[in-house]
Write a protein that holds these residues in place. Structure first.
Motif, short mmCIF file in Angstrom:
data_model
loop_
_atom_site.label_atom_id
_atom_site.label_comp_id
_atom_site.label_asym_id
_atom_site.label_seq_id
_atom_site.Cartn_x
_atom_site.Cartn_y
_atom_site.Cartn_z
N THR A 30 19.72 6.45 59.13
CA THR A 30 18.30 6.65 58.80
C THR A 30 17.76 5.64 57.80
O THR A 30 16.64 5.79 57.30
N TRP A 31 18.55 4.61 57.48
CA TRP A 31 18.04 3.58 56.55
C TRP A 31 16.90 2.83 57.23
O TRP A 31 17.02 2.44 58.39
N ARG A 32 15.81 2.64 56.53
CA ARG A 32 14.62 1.95 57.05
C ARG A 32 13.95 2.70 58.20
O ARG A 32 13.25 2.11 59.00
N ALA A 57 19.93 9.19 49.24
CA ALA A 57 18.78 9.34 48.34
C ALA A 57 17.99 8.04 48.29
O ALA A 57 16.76 8.03 48.30
N GLU A 58 18.71 6.92 48.28
CA GLU A 58 18.07 5.62 48.12
C GLU A 58 17.18 5.24 49.32
O GLU A 58 16.33 4.38 49.19
N TYR A 59 17.37 5.88 50.46
CA TYR A 59 16.56 5.54 51.63
C TYR A 59 15.15 6.13 51.53
O TYR A 59 14.27 5.76 52.31
N GLY A 60 14.97 7.07 50.59
CA GLY A 60 13.63 7.65 50.39
C GLY A 60 13.15 8.48 51.57
O GLY A 60 11.94 8.63 51.76
N LEU A 88 25.20 9.44 46.78
CA LEU A 88 24.73 9.36 45.39
C LEU A 88 24.34 7.92 45.10
O LEU A 88 25.17 7.02 45.25
N TRP A 89 23.10 7.72 44.66
CA TRP A 89 22.71 6.35 44.32
C TRP A 89 23.29 5.95 42.96
O TRP A 89 23.73 6.79 42.17
N CYS A 90 23.29 4.64 42.72
CA CYS A 90 23.98 4.06 41.54
C CYS A 90 23.45 4.60 40.21
O CYS A 90 24.21 4.69 39.24
N ILE A 119 29.86 8.39 47.36
CA ILE A 119 29.42 7.41 46.35
C ILE A 119 28.88 6.24 47.16
O ILE A 119 29.63 5.63 47.93
N HIS A 120 27.58 5.93 47.01
CA HIS A 120 26.95 4.93 47.90
C HIS A 120 27.51 3.52 47.65
O HIS A 120 27.92 2.84 48.57
N TRP A 121 27.45 3.09 46.40
CA TRP A 121 28.06 1.81 45.98
C TRP A 121 28.73 2.07 44.65
O TRP A 121 28.15 2.75 43.80
N PRO A 122 29.91 1.53 44.41
CA PRO A 122 30.66 1.86 43.18
C PRO A 122 30.20 1.09 41.94
O PRO A 122 31.01 0.47 41.24
N SER A 130 16.12 -3.05 37.78
CA SER A 130 15.46 -3.98 38.72
C SER A 130 16.44 -4.32 39.83
O SER A 130 17.64 -4.07 39.73
N ARG A 131 15.93 -4.94 40.87
CA ARG A 131 16.78 -5.36 41.98
C ARG A 131 16.56 -6.84 42.20
O ARG A 131 15.48 -7.22 42.63
N PRO A 132 17.53 -7.72 41.93
CA PRO A 132 18.83 -7.40 41.33
C PRO A 132 18.68 -7.01 39.86
O PRO A 132 17.64 -7.27 39.24
N VAL A 295 26.99 -8.59 56.52
CA VAL A 295 25.52 -8.63 56.46
C VAL A 295 25.11 -8.08 55.09
O VAL A 295 24.32 -8.67 54.37
N LEU A 296 25.69 -6.94 54.73
CA LEU A 296 25.36 -6.28 53.45
C LEU A 296 26.32 -6.77 52.37
O LEU A 296 27.31 -6.10 52.09
N SER A 297 26.00 -7.93 51.81
CA SER A 297 26.92 -8.50 50.82
C SER A 297 26.75 -7.85 49.45
O SER A 297 27.60 -7.98 48.58
N ASP A 300 21.54 -9.00 46.96
CA ASP A 300 20.18 -8.62 46.54
C ASP A 300 20.20 -7.38 45.65
O ASP A 300 19.31 -7.19 44.83
N LEU A 301 21.20 -6.54 45.86
CA LEU A 301 21.23 -5.28 45.12
C LEU A 301 21.82 -5.41 43.72
O LEU A 301 21.36 -4.76 42.79
N PHE A 302 22.86 -6.26 43.59
CA PHE A 302 23.65 -6.18 42.36
C PHE A 302 23.93 -7.49 41.62
O PHE A 302 24.32 -7.45 40.46
#
Ligand code: NDP
Ligand code: 1BO
Length: 321
Positions: A30-32, A57-60, A88-90, A119-122, A130-132, A295-297, A300-302
């Motif tokens: 369900t992302w995006r 949660a992060e997908y809103g 769980l988001w970060c 755990i979504h991302w550790p 901010s992102r990043p 693809v998901l490196s 952009d997030l971290f």
């Protein structure tokens, strides 16, 4: 929460987790999916026969997913036959935030328990980072404290299984040193363009089921596997669609897969992966697709090149790639 006996037909539609519970082999991502999430969830469950919905949660989109779930339940689907995953988001990765985040998720999704909480991302991010992230916004992660809180949720029957996502072998080994409840599932990016054999092997060795995310190569800046020559060739040979070949490839590797679509025809197409096999030689050809790349490196997030613990993509993945 009683689990019905498995029929022969069910067998290829589910994988059994270390907890003894079973996870459907195909779920809806369900992302995006935005405001189309409720219709997609309803179509997937009621019209296409999905029983697993993956969200975060992060997908809103928790509320929209909740509307779709409620509509499906009103249409006669039993809650206990559904498998609902969220993450769980970060910014919620501290022991005092875990229960609050779980309660929010239950309320938004309109359910009284979750099948799987990941755990979504550790990485622990400051609230509102901010992102990043800017300097000081990546905080120390108390992985043991967070896991203990997640374990309590299992004991209280608020969550049936707990798991991880975007882990490395190093982080998995650390978690296994203190886990009293084993992670049942590890969700990772996996498709023929990024097989990630290393994590698959580490999970197998420890009895942890793997769910392949972005099984079609993802969207927006993703990898176009649908038009990949090898995928197209196998699809034509087997009289299947490229999407079905990619989902079936994931299942034949022993992973569940969570393709996302907001189009009803594709939602139905993507679960048409049972009752047939990709022959060995074609499966192997798909395993040989060159240019293996995430693809998901997480960049952009971290990644903050100037400051903080995550200055490169290699830092995100503990230099294991
Ligand atoms: P997918 O690999 O599922 O690909 C989705 C893209 O493929 C969309 O653009 C979709 O378009 C398109 N598509 C879907 N079906 C077909 C088809 N049959 N033929 C052609 N195109 C198709 O990407 P995601 O990155 O969304 O991954 C799936 C899910 O995995 C996510 O939605 C999310 O739930 C989860 N995930 C988890 C992550 C994590 O960190 N744990 C990270 C990333 C994803 P359209 O919708 O227009 O049909
Ligand atoms: C924004 C998080 C990446 C998809 O799960």
């Amino acid at each position: 929460m009683a689990q019905a006996a498995m029929t022969v037909q069910d067998e290829e539609r589910y994988f059994t987790l270390v907890s003894g519970h079973r996870i459907p082999a195909v779920g809806l991502g369900t992302w995006r999916s935005g405001s189309r999430s409720d219709d997609s969830v309803f179509t997937a469950i009621v019209e296409a026969g999905y029983r697993h919905i993956d969200t975060a949660a992060e997908y809103g989109v928790h509320e929209q997913v909740g509307f779709g779930l409620q509509a499906a339940i009103k249409a006669g689907i039993r809650r206990e036959d559904l498998f609902i995953t969220t993450k769980l988001w970060c910014s919620d990765l501290s022991p005092d935030r875990v229960r609050i985040a779980l309660n929010n998720a239950l309320q938004e999704l309109q359910v009284d328990y979750l099948d799987l909480l990941l755990i979504h991302w550790p990485f622990h991010l400051k609230e509102g980072a901010s992102r990043p992230p800017k300097e000081g916004e990546v905080l120390e992660l108390d992985m043991e404290g967070v896991w203990r809180e997640m374990e309590k949720l299992v004991k209280e029957n608020l969550v049936r299984d707990i798991g991880i996502s975007n882990f490395t072998v190093k982080k998995l080994e650390k978690l296994l040193r203190f886990a009293q409840t084993m992670p049942s599932v590890c969700q990772m990016e996996m498709h023929p363009g990024w097989r990630n054999d290393k994590m698959l092997e580490a999970c197998r060795k420890n009895g942890i089921h793997v769910t392949a995310y972005s099984p079609l190569g993802s969207s927006e800046g993703g990898r176009d596997l649908i038009h990949d020559e090898a995928v197209q060739r196998v699809a034509k040979k087997l009289n299947k669609t490229p999407g079905q070949i990619l989902v079936r490839w994931a299942i034949q590797r022993g992973t569940s897969a969570i393709p996302k679509s907001t189009h009803s025809e594709r939602i139905k197409e993507n679960i048409g992966v049972f009752g047939w096999d990709i022959p060995n030689e074609d499966f192997e050809a798909l395993c040989r697709i060159p240019n293996q790349k995430r693809v998901l490196s997480g960049e952009d997030l971290f990644v903050n090149k100037e400051a903080g613990p995550l200055r490169t993509v290699a830092d995100v993945w503990d230099h294991e790639d």
